[in-house]
Design an enzyme around this catalytic site. Structure first.
Site, PDB file in Angstrom:
ATOM      1  N   ARG A  43     -12.563  14.762  38.792  1.00 47.55           N
ATOM      2  CA  ARG A  43     -12.300  15.137  40.191  1.00 47.55           C
ATOM      3  C   ARG A  43     -11.013  14.456  40.683  1.00 47.55           C
ATOM      4  O   ARG A  43     -10.154  15.095  41.295  1.00 47.55           O
ATOM      5  CB  ARG A  43     -13.493  14.723  41.053  1.00 47.55           C
ATOM      6  CG  ARG A  43     -13.331  15.079  42.544  1.00 47.55           C
ATOM      7  CD  ARG A  43     -14.541  14.607  43.350  1.00 47.55           C
ATOM      8  NE  ARG A  43     -15.758  15.335  42.975  1.00 47.55           N
ATOM      9  CZ  ARG A  43     -16.785  14.799  42.322  1.00 47.55           C
ATOM     10  NH1 ARG A  43     -16.757  13.505  41.974  1.00 47.55           N
ATOM     11  NH2 ARG A  43     -17.848  15.511  42.020  1.00 47.55           N
ATOM     12  N   TYR A  88       5.640   4.202  37.404  1.00 51.53           N
ATOM     13  CA  TYR A  88       6.794   3.450  36.923  1.00 51.53           C
ATOM     14  C   TYR A  88       7.953   4.433  36.891  1.00 51.53           C
ATOM     15  O   TYR A  88       7.995   5.376  37.674  1.00 51.53           O
ATOM     16  CB  TYR A  88       6.427   2.842  35.556  1.00 51.53           C
ATOM     17  CG  TYR A  88       7.447   1.901  34.961  1.00 51.53           C
ATOM     18  CD1 TYR A  88       8.110   0.952  35.733  1.00 51.53           C
ATOM     19  CD2 TYR A  88       7.726   1.949  33.600  1.00 51.53           C
ATOM     20  CE1 TYR A  88       9.032   0.082  35.168  1.00 51.53           C
ATOM     21  CE2 TYR A  88       8.646   1.090  33.027  1.00 51.53           C
ATOM     22  CZ  TYR A  88       9.301   0.160  33.816  1.00 51.53           C
ATOM     23  OH  TYR A  88      10.202  -0.686  33.250  1.00 51.53           O
ATOM     24  N   ARG A 142      19.340  -4.943  42.723  1.00 50.54           N
ATOM     25  CA  ARG A 142      19.877  -3.930  41.800  1.00 50.54           C
ATOM     26  C   ARG A 142      18.702  -3.166  41.206  1.00 50.54           C
ATOM     27  O   ARG A 142      18.351  -3.332  40.050  1.00 50.54           O
ATOM     28  CB  ARG A 142      20.712  -4.571  40.688  1.00 50.54           C
ATOM     29  CG  ARG A 142      21.523  -3.576  39.858  1.00 50.54           C
ATOM     30  CD  ARG A 142      21.997  -4.204  38.563  1.00 50.54           C
ATOM     31  NE  ARG A 142      20.899  -4.690  37.764  1.00 50.54           N
ATOM     32  CZ  ARG A 142      20.170  -3.923  36.945  1.00 50.54           C
ATOM     33  NH1 ARG A 142      20.405  -2.637  36.846  1.00 50.54           N
ATOM     34  NH2 ARG A 142      19.192  -4.460  36.226  1.00 50.54           N
ATOM     35  N   LYS A 160       5.279  -2.551  37.670  1.00 48.91           N
ATOM     36  CA  LYS A 160       5.297  -3.291  36.416  1.00 48.91           C
ATOM     37  C   LYS A 160       3.956  -3.994  36.172  1.00 48.91           C
ATOM     38  O   LYS A 160       3.429  -4.002  35.059  1.00 48.91           O
ATOM     39  CB  LYS A 160       6.414  -4.330  36.435  1.00 48.91           C
ATOM     40  CG  LYS A 160       7.813  -3.744  36.390  1.00 48.91           C
ATOM     41  CD  LYS A 160       8.366  -3.791  34.998  1.00 48.91           C
ATOM     42  CE  LYS A 160       9.785  -3.234  34.966  1.00 48.91           C
ATOM     43  NZ  LYS A 160      10.434  -3.403  33.670  1.00 48.91           N
ATOM     44  N   GLU A 231      13.047  -9.463  37.675  1.00 45.42           N
ATOM     45  CA  GLU A 231      13.251  -8.015  37.611  1.00 45.42           C
ATOM     46  C   GLU A 231      14.308  -7.563  38.618  1.00 45.42           C
ATOM     47  O   GLU A 231      14.228  -7.901  39.799  1.00 45.42           O
ATOM     48  CB  GLU A 231      11.917  -7.307  37.917  1.00 45.42           C
ATOM     49  CG  GLU A 231      11.921  -5.833  37.680  1.00 45.42           C
ATOM     50  CD  GLU A 231      11.939  -5.487  36.196  1.00 45.42           C
ATOM     51  OE1 GLU A 231      12.491  -4.421  35.856  1.00 45.42           O
ATOM     52  OE2 GLU A 231      11.412  -6.270  35.381  1.00 45.42           O
ATOM     53  N   ASP A 232      15.288  -6.824  38.138  1.00 46.11           N
ATOM     54  CA  ASP A 232      16.257  -6.120  38.985  1.00 46.11           C
ATOM     55  C   ASP A 232      17.007  -7.035  39.954  1.00 46.11           C
ATOM     56  O   ASP A 232      17.229  -6.676  41.112  1.00 46.11           O
ATOM     57  CB  ASP A 232      15.565  -4.975  39.745  1.00 46.11           C
ATOM     58  CG  ASP A 232      15.252  -3.810  38.819  1.00 46.11           C
ATOM     59  OD1 ASP A 232      15.698  -3.835  37.664  1.00 46.11           O
ATOM     60  OD2 ASP A 232      14.574  -2.864  39.250  1.00 46.11           O
ATOM     61  N   ASP A 254      13.310  -9.180  32.371  1.00 45.41           N
ATOM     62  CA  ASP A 254      13.001  -7.932  31.679  1.00 45.41           C
ATOM     63  C   ASP A 254      14.233  -7.046  31.509  1.00 45.41           C
ATOM     64  O   ASP A 254      14.354  -6.346  30.508  1.00 45.41           O
ATOM     65  CB  ASP A 254      11.911  -7.170  32.427  1.00 45.41           C
ATOM     66  CG  ASP A 254      11.371  -6.005  31.621  1.00 45.41           C
ATOM     67  OD1 ASP A 254      11.018  -6.210  30.451  1.00 45.41           O
ATOM     68  OD2 ASP A 254      11.332  -4.881  32.149  1.00 45.41           O
ATOM     69  N   ASP A 255      15.153  -7.063  32.464  1.00 42.19           N
ATOM     70  CA  ASP A 255      16.354  -6.234  32.361  1.00 42.19           C
ATOM     71  C   ASP A 255      17.225  -6.680  31.188  1.00 42.19           C
ATOM     72  O   ASP A 255      17.831  -5.851  30.510  1.00 42.19           O
ATOM     73  CB  ASP A 255      17.170  -6.303  33.658  1.00 42.19           C
ATOM     74  CG  ASP A 255      16.360  -5.858  34.863  1.00 42.19           C
ATOM     75  OD1 ASP A 255      15.893  -4.717  34.853  1.00 42.19           O
ATOM     76  OD2 ASP A 255      16.172  -6.666  35.787  1.00 42.19           O
ATOM     77  N   ALA A 295      21.999  -5.234  31.938  1.00 43.61           N
ATOM     78  CA  ALA A 295      21.195  -4.538  30.938  1.00 43.61           C
ATOM     79  C   ALA A 295      22.012  -4.261  29.683  1.00 43.61           C
ATOM     80  O   ALA A 295      21.563  -4.514  28.563  1.00 43.61           O
ATOM     81  CB  ALA A 295      20.642  -3.238  31.522  1.00 43.61           C
ATOM     82  N   ASN A 401      18.247   4.759  34.081  1.00 40.35           N
ATOM     83  CA  ASN A 401      17.146   5.285  34.896  1.00 40.35           C
ATOM     84  C   ASN A 401      17.594   5.451  36.341  1.00 40.35           C
ATOM     85  O   ASN A 401      18.503   4.752  36.787  1.00 40.35           O
ATOM     86  CB  ASN A 401      15.955   4.309  34.854  1.00 40.35           C
ATOM     87  CG  ASN A 401      15.242   4.310  33.527  1.00 40.35           C
ATOM     88  OD1 ASN A 401      14.938   5.367  32.996  1.00 40.35           O
ATOM     89  ND2 ASN A 401      14.990   3.136  32.978  1.00 40.35           N
ATOM     90  N   ASN A 445      11.387   2.721  26.725  1.00 40.17           N
ATOM     91  CA  ASN A 445      10.765   2.241  27.952  1.00 40.17           C
ATOM     92  C   ASN A 445      10.323   0.797  27.773  1.00 40.17           C
ATOM     93  O   ASN A 445       9.600   0.471  26.821  1.00 40.17           O
ATOM     94  CB  ASN A 445       9.566   3.131  28.278  1.00 40.17           C
ATOM     95  CG  ASN A 445       9.058   2.946  29.687  1.00 40.17           C
ATOM     96  OD1 ASN A 445       9.011   1.834  30.186  1.00 40.17           O
ATOM     97  ND2 ASN A 445       8.677   4.029  30.327  1.00 40.17           N
TER      98      ASN A 445
END
Length: 544
Positions: A43, A88, A142, A160, A231-232, A254-255, A295, A401, A445
């Protein structure tokens, strides 16, 4: 009051841990007579699929997570490939842009520059500090390829952490999303009456450094068992704070490291396919990066491991990598360079600047072209055809991305190389049929890496996250392809197997931590690989 006590071992002693008990079923009459949990998941799935816009699906899932946490994660685990792009990338980009407009209820911690001097008291407002094991922290400066979004970057941290739960079985109450509000230079948001952040420009580097020193120290006091994922952050700050804190606290960026690890894993498998087609040695790779931000440079550093693992010196590995930024090829004689670009700056070229990507490809003759530029369609038909001219199976990874910022699409890359491209992107593209062959694009990813890397670091209680641990996570992912996946020439495994993949990555990470002596769960050293895998899988949280 019913409780569950679970035995566990630590430092050679058995102790008991209080575990949350599944909620009691509702009393008769509080649910419809024919309610069936197995039917209810269908559902909820039907309700989700009835939405015609991804952002509406994101909003629905956010509300479902608030109303029925277990059902939300049941959907995530059972339909990983469908749900992941909604919570994500790529949908999270739109969720960030519209965060202040779509805001409904608080989730996570917001800490602003106005809290400087009393950050600890703000952190103590978190309701379950003793449960905290993993925090994703962003300052919104960023976000993806969207620029400075200020506090509107919070959905990145939330998304994340949802993947930590779904992909590695981290308990939901162990996750702490944090957004640091240090101002924003985005005038559109400063003028927006609905914007939820401070209405001021970003603070100076000196003030930010002081704030970050206080923040990280107070985090270690309030959450002593916490792993932090940055992150970012903007490029300069991303490198600066990774360097500033990585030896003091258990953390990673992580970047820089996660992206680098997932691309390294895909590149290991792509290089094998490329070498098989060309007949050249596996290490005869020449890698060209289009994009030299945090990155891009982070991935370039990680890819040197591909060569050093195959017997190259660090200098020889560095010489197999070229960078392209907004001014063209990066080389010493061009002039003053930002610090993070200097390592890969070429000293074997001193001519006039080469600004055309086509000219650079002709000069470098790369086997692999990687995009982290956020410039859509930068890999146009002449560029892709030039790569195919030099390689029977060119490696093309447009990693920016979200989808609309990707350097090229899978369909175009297939068409312009007659189906010979070895492709992986940052955001998902649909599979294709070409000349009777089923072609499945890879997706580089980060969710393949960070759940397993985090799980291994948390379980082994590391004092810091080392480069060898990140490298181990990449090699664990690269080796996780099944025979069927290799027969399809895939460079990444199916995301539906993410929990199995995360457990195997975590095992690699634990062993790397033990080898470097940064683990505090020393009882794991006595366990075999099979025992650790079983231990990890048994500890993964599952929705009721």
């Amino acid at each position: 009051m019913s409780i569950v006590l679970t035995p566990y071992w630590t430092n050679g002693m058995q102790k008991l841990r209080l575990e949350p008990h599944p909620p009691e079923p509702l009393s008769k009459g509080l649910r419809p007579p024919a309610f069936n949990p197995a039917v209810h998941i269908q559902r909820c799935l039907a309700q989700l699929r009835s939405k015609d816009k991804d952002i509406e699906k994101y909003i629905f899932l956010t509300q479902l997570k608030d109303a029925d946490l277990n059902m939300f994660y049941k959907l995530c685990v059972a339909h990983m490939s469908e749900i992941t792009p909604l919570i994500y990338t790529p949908t999270v980009g739109d969720a960030c842009l519209q965060f202040s407009r779509n805001y409904r209820r608080p989730e996570g911690l917001f800490i602003s520059i106005k809290d400087k001097g009393r950050v600890g008291s703000v952190l103590k407002s978190w309701p379950k500090p003793n449960d905290a094991r993993i925090s994703v922290v962003t300052d919104g400066s960023r976000i993806l390829g969207l620029g400075d979004l200020g506090v509107n970057g919070m959905p990145i941290a939330i998304g994340k952490l949802s993947l930590y739960v779904a992909g590695a079985g981290i308990r939901p109450n162990s996750t702490v999303p944090i957004c640091l509000d240090l101002g924003t230079d985005n005038q559109e948001f400063l003028d927006d009456p609905l914007y939820l952040g401070l209405r001021q420009k970003r603070v100076s580097d000196q003030e930010m450094n002081e704030f970050m020193d206080e923040f990280m120290y107070e985090m270690s006091i309030t959450f002593p068992k916490l792993l932090v994922q940055f992150e970012d952050f903007s490029t300069d700050h991303a490198f600066a704070y990774l360097s500033r804190f990585r030896d003091q606290y258990p953390l990673f960026n992580d970047d820089i490291q996660g992206t680098g690890a997932v691309v390294l894993a895909g590149f290991v498998n792509a290089a094998a396919l490329s070498a098989k087609a060309s007949g050249r040695p596996l290490t005869d790779q020449r890698i060209l990066f289009f994009g030299a931000g945090s990155a891009g440079v982070g991935v370039a550093h990680q890819l040197t491991s591909f060569f050093t693992l195959n017997g190259f010196s660090e200098q020889e590995a560095r010489e197999r990598i070229w960078l392209v930024d907004s001014q063209g090829l990066v080389y010493d004689a061009r002039g003053t360079l930002p610090e993070h670009k200097k390592y890969f700056s070429r000293n074997d070229y001193s001519g006039p600047p080469i600004t055309s990507l086509l000219d650079i490809i002709d000069y470098v003759k790369p086997t692999a072209l990687l995009g982290l530029s956020t410039i859509p369609n930068a890999f146009n038909q002449p560029v892709v055809e030039a790569m195919a001219k030099h390689n029977p199976r060119p490696i093309i990874f447009p990693l920016s991305n979200p989808v609309r910022l990707s350097e090229c699409s899978f369909a175009d890359a297939v068409q312009w190389t007659d189906g010979q491209v070895i492709f992986a992107s940052g955001s998902p593209f649909p599979e294709l049929q070409h000349n009777g062959r089923r072609l499945i694009p890879g997706q580089g990813n980060n969710m393949y890496i960070f759940p397993g890397l985090g799980l291994g670091a948390i379980v082994s209680r590391v004092t810091k996250v080392t480069d060898s641990m990140v490298e181990a996570s990449a090699l664990g992912l690269a080796s996780s392809l099944t025979i069927e996946e290799r027969d399809l020439d895939l460079v990444y495994p199916s995301v539906e197997r993410i929990r199995d993949i995360s457990a195997r990555i975590a095992l690699n990470v634990i062993r790397a931590a033990q080898k470097e002596g940064v683990d505090r769960s020393t009882d794991l050293r006595k366990m075999s690989d099979g025992e650790i895998l079983k231990f990890l899988q048994q500890r993964m949280w599952n929705p009721y």
